[in-house]
Design a protein around this motif. Structure first.
Motif, PDB file in Angstrom:
ATOM      1  N   ALA A 265      31.540  25.660  -5.952  1.00 30.68           N
ATOM      2  CA  ALA A 265      32.416  26.776  -6.323  1.00 30.68           C
ATOM      3  C   ALA A 265      31.675  27.774  -7.210  1.00 30.68           C
ATOM      4  CB  ALA A 265      33.669  26.271  -7.020  1.00 30.68           C
ATOM      5  N   LEU A 266      30.868  27.262  -8.131  1.00 30.94           N
ATOM      6  CA  LEU A 266      30.114  28.159  -9.006  1.00 30.94           C
ATOM      7  C   LEU A 266      29.078  28.963  -8.224  1.00 30.94           C
ATOM      8  CD1 LEU A 266      29.604  25.848 -12.111  1.00 30.94           C
ATOM      9  CD2 LEU A 266      31.102  27.852 -11.932  1.00 30.94           C
ATOM     10  N   SER A 267      28.477  28.349  -7.201  1.00 32.20           N
ATOM     11  CA  SER A 267      27.463  29.061  -6.420  1.00 32.20           C
ATOM     12  C   SER A 267      28.079  29.962  -5.359  1.00 32.20           C
ATOM     13  CB  SER A 267      26.497  28.063  -5.768  1.00 32.20           C
ATOM     14  OG  SER A 267      27.174  27.307  -4.789  1.00 32.20           O
ATOM     15  N   ALA A 268      29.382  29.871  -5.145  1.00 36.58           N
ATOM     16  CA  ALA A 268      30.063  30.678  -4.128  1.00 36.58           C
ATOM     17  C   ALA A 268      31.044  31.648  -4.778  1.00 36.58           C
ATOM     18  CB  ALA A 268      30.775  29.760  -3.142  1.00 36.58           C
ATOM     19  N   LYS A 269      30.605  32.305  -5.853  1.00 42.01           N
ATOM     20  CA  LYS A 269      31.505  33.192  -6.597  1.00 42.01           C
ATOM     21  C   LYS A 269      32.053  34.314  -5.721  1.00 42.01           C
ATOM     22  CE  LYS A 269      30.032  32.254 -11.252  1.00 42.01           C
ATOM     23  NZ  LYS A 269      29.518  32.731 -12.487  1.00 42.01           N
ATOM     24  N   ALA A 270      31.245  34.849  -4.807  1.00 45.84           N
ATOM     25  CA  ALA A 270      31.725  35.936  -3.943  1.00 45.84           C
ATOM     26  C   ALA A 270      32.857  35.447  -3.043  1.00 45.84           C
ATOM     27  CB  ALA A 270      30.573  36.484  -3.097  1.00 45.84           C
ATOM     28  N   ILE A 271      32.688  34.262  -2.481  1.00 44.32           N
ATOM     29  CA  ILE A 271      33.732  33.688  -1.623  1.00 44.32           C
ATOM     30  C   ILE A 271      34.975  33.403  -2.454  1.00 44.32           C
ATOM     31  CG2 ILE A 271      34.371  31.693  -0.221  1.00 44.32           C
ATOM     32  CD1 ILE A 271      31.416  31.547   0.646  1.00 44.32           C
ATOM     33  N   MET A 272      34.781  32.842  -3.636  1.00 42.19           N
ATOM     34  CA  MET A 272      35.918  32.523  -4.498  1.00 42.19           C
ATOM     35  C   MET A 272      36.667  33.781  -4.919  1.00 42.19           C
ATOM     36  SD  MET A 272      36.211  29.311  -4.573  1.00 42.19           S
ATOM     37  CE  MET A 272      37.341  29.000  -5.908  1.00 42.19           C
ATOM     38  N   SER A 273      35.939  34.869  -5.205  1.00 43.16           N
ATOM     39  CA  SER A 273      36.622  36.105  -5.603  1.00 43.16           C
ATOM     40  C   SER A 273      37.399  36.697  -4.432  1.00 43.16           C
ATOM     41  CB  SER A 273      35.634  37.121  -6.182  1.00 43.16           C
ATOM     42  OG  SER A 273      34.707  37.520  -5.206  1.00 43.16           O
ATOM     43  N   GLU A 274      36.911  36.497  -3.196  1.00 49.02           N
ATOM     44  CA  GLU A 274      37.646  36.920  -2.001  1.00 49.02           C
ATOM     45  C   GLU A 274      38.866  36.020  -1.780  1.00 49.02           C
ATOM     46  OE1 GLU A 274      37.115  36.579   2.798  1.00 49.02           O
ATOM     47  OE2 GLU A 274      35.307  36.961   1.618  1.00 49.02           O
ATOM     48  N   LEU A 275      38.711  34.762  -2.092  1.00 49.60           N
ATOM     49  CA  LEU A 275      39.757  33.778  -1.828  1.00 49.60           C
ATOM     50  C   LEU A 275      40.881  33.804  -2.862  1.00 49.60           C
ATOM     51  CD1 LEU A 275      40.400  31.489   0.120  1.00 49.60           C
ATOM     52  CD2 LEU A 275      39.191  29.955  -1.424  1.00 49.60           C
TER      53      LEU A 275
END
Length: 170
Positions: free
Chosen positions: A12-22
């Motif tokens: 989750a920490l390495s996928a901040k862009a995906i998390m911000s989209e999600l």
């Protein structure tokens, strides 16, 4: 037995862009679903509800957990799993799986059914439709999907339930 505070996974920490989209999708579409699901768990699983509440109360800030009263929320992005049992999940509690897509479309994917081989069941879920089962004891997996199929999995760890029973021996 571990004593841990809630934390975002390394992924989750390495996928901040995906998390911000999600995050807006989860807030807009899943938050109302989670409120309804919580009400249904309380109504149909009252004994488990009491345990879930005790577990959530044990976590600092547990009343604001995403997925409350479950203490663990895992988001899977386009995930396909092999047959497994979730051995860290509480033995006596249900877990929930909620598939969702990137928009409010009814079902923006094809395939991705959840399967229970011992029961001979293959279940096609719609977007934001919830299934409850004992993931610790029931072998399960999901099939490949075409399109953007994500899922939210809510559960509570066995270690938290044990902590309630004996406070880890203290």
């Amino acid at each position: 037995v571990t004593q841990r505070l809630p934390y975002p996974s390394r992924e989750a920490l390495s996928a901040k862009a995906i998390m911000s989209e999600l995050k807006p999708i989860m807030d807009k579409f899943l938050a109302p679903v989670l409120e309804e699901v919580s009400n249904q768990v309380k109504e149909y699983f009252p004994d488990e509800w009491k345990i879930l509440m005790e577990c959530a109360d044990r976590i600092p800030g547990g009343h604001v957990l995403f997925g409350w009263p479950f203490t663990r929320a895992v988001v899977n992005f386009g995930c396909v799993t092999t047959c497994h049992e979730d051995k860290m999940d509480a033995k006596s509690l249900i877990s929930l799986t909620i598939p969702f897509g990137p928009s409010q479309e009814e079902r923006p994917w094809e395939g991705g059914a959840i399967c229970f081989p011992e029961l001979g069941l293959v279940i096609e879920l719609q977007s934001c439709q919830t299934i409850a089962f004992r993931a610790h004891r029931q072998p399960h997996f999901n099939l490949h999907a075409r399109g953007r199929r994500n899922s939210l999995v809510l559960s509570t760890e066995e270690a938290i339930v044990k902590n309630i029973a004996d406070r880890n021996g203290w």
